[in-house]
Design an enzyme around this catalytic site. Sequence first.
Site, PDB file in Angstrom:
ATOM      1  N   SER A 139     124.061 -34.823  -3.812  1.00 32.37           N
ATOM      2  CA  SER A 139     125.498 -35.050  -3.607  1.00 32.37           C
ATOM      3  C   SER A 139     125.889 -34.450  -2.278  1.00 32.37           C
ATOM      4  CB  SER A 139     126.303 -34.375  -4.728  1.00 32.37           C
ATOM      5  OG  SER A 139     127.658 -34.208  -4.327  1.00 32.37           O
ATOM      6  N   TYR A 152     127.799 -27.127 -10.654  1.00 24.67           N
ATOM      7  CA  TYR A 152     127.443 -28.492 -10.228  1.00 24.67           C
ATOM      8  C   TYR A 152     126.951 -28.499  -8.777  1.00 24.67           C
ATOM      9  CZ  TYR A 152     127.833 -33.341  -8.825  1.00 24.67           C
ATOM     10  OH  TYR A 152     127.558 -34.589  -8.320  1.00 24.67           O
TER      11      TYR A 152
END
Length: 259
Positions: A139, A152
Site C-alpha cells: 500500500s 495496518y
Amino acid sequence: MAYTALITGASSGIGQELAKIHASKGGNLVLVARNKIKLDKLKSELVEKYRISVSIMVMDLSVEGSAQKIYDQTTLEKIQIDCLINNAGFGDFGFFSLTDTEKQVNMINLNIIALTLLTKLYLKDMLDRKGGRIMNVASIAAFQPGPKMAVYSATKAYVLSFSQAVGNEVRHQGVTITALCPGATESGFQEAASMQHSKMFNKAKLPSSKEVAEYGYDAMIKGRSVAIPGFLNNIMADAVGFIPRNWVLKLVRKIQDAA
Ligand SMILES: NC(=O)C1=CN([C@@H]2O[C@H](COP(=O)(O)OP(=O)(O)OC[C@H]3O[C@@H](n4cnc5c(N)ncnc54)[C@H](OP(=O)(O)O)[C@@H]3O)[C@@H](O)[C@H]2O)C=CC1
Ligand SMILES: N[C@@H](C=O)C(=O)O
C-alpha cells in the site's frame, strides 16, 4: 500449457479484477477467499467467458495453518502455480488503544503471516523451475507510519520491505517479486476498515479496482520491484524520503483526523 495464477482475496475488489485480467489472457486460476458464493460466481463467469480452468479454495487466511493447507491442496491436485498474487488483506481505522485486539491480530496474521508463508512455499518451487512471478499487495501506507491505522500501515511496510528484499535475493534466478502499493481505491476495503465515511474514500474520483489491478498486473509481468499506481501516489512515496520524519507523522495524522 496455460500459466496458472493463485490469487488470494479474489472474491472482491482488486483481487477479483486481477483474476479477470489473468483469465482474459487465457491463464488458469486458483482463487482463494472466505466467501464461497462470490468465488463460485466468479468461477462460473470466467470459465464460461474464457474456457479456462478455475479452482476455488474457501479459506480464512488469518487462521494458522491455512497457507500450508493451500499449498498442500495445489500440490495434491498437481496444479503448478506459475504466478502467486498475495492480495488478501484488510485495514482497521481507529486509535490503536481503542481498536479490537482480535481484529488487529487477525490483520497481522493475514497481511503478514499468510503472505510470508505462501511466498515461502511457492517461491521454492518457482526457483526449482527457474521461473515464476509473485505480486505482494502492499500500500502507499507502507511508506510512512500511519497514526489511526498504526497496525495496518506497519503490516504494509513489512510487505514492501519483505518483497523488495526477497526480490533482490532471487533477481537472477528467473523469479520476480513485485510489491504493488495502491493508494485509496474503490473496493470493499473501506467497509472492512470501518472507513465508509472517511473523506479519504469519499473523494470525487478514486481509482477503480480494475484500474489498480491493470497497473499492478502489467508491473508484475514486467518484473518491476515496486509498483505505485497514480502520479500523486508516486510523488508522495518519493517525497516522504526528503521530509523530516516528525513532519511526515504530523501530516499523516492530519489526513487521518480529517478522514
Ligand atoms: N482499497 C484500498 O484503498 C487499498 C487496498 N490495498 C490493499 O489491496 C488488497 C485488496 O484489498 P481491496 O480489494 O481493496 O479490498 P476488498 O475488501 O474489496 O478485498 C479484500 C479481499 O481479501 C479477502 N479477505 C479478507 N480477509 C480474508 C481472510 N481472512 N482470509 C482470506 N481472504 C480474506 C476478501 O475476501 P473474503 O471476504 O471473501 O474472505 C476480499 O476478496 C488488500 O491487501 C489491501 O490492503 C492497498 C491500498 C489501498
Ligand atoms: N486503503 C488505504 C488506507 O487507508 C491504503 O492502504 O492506502
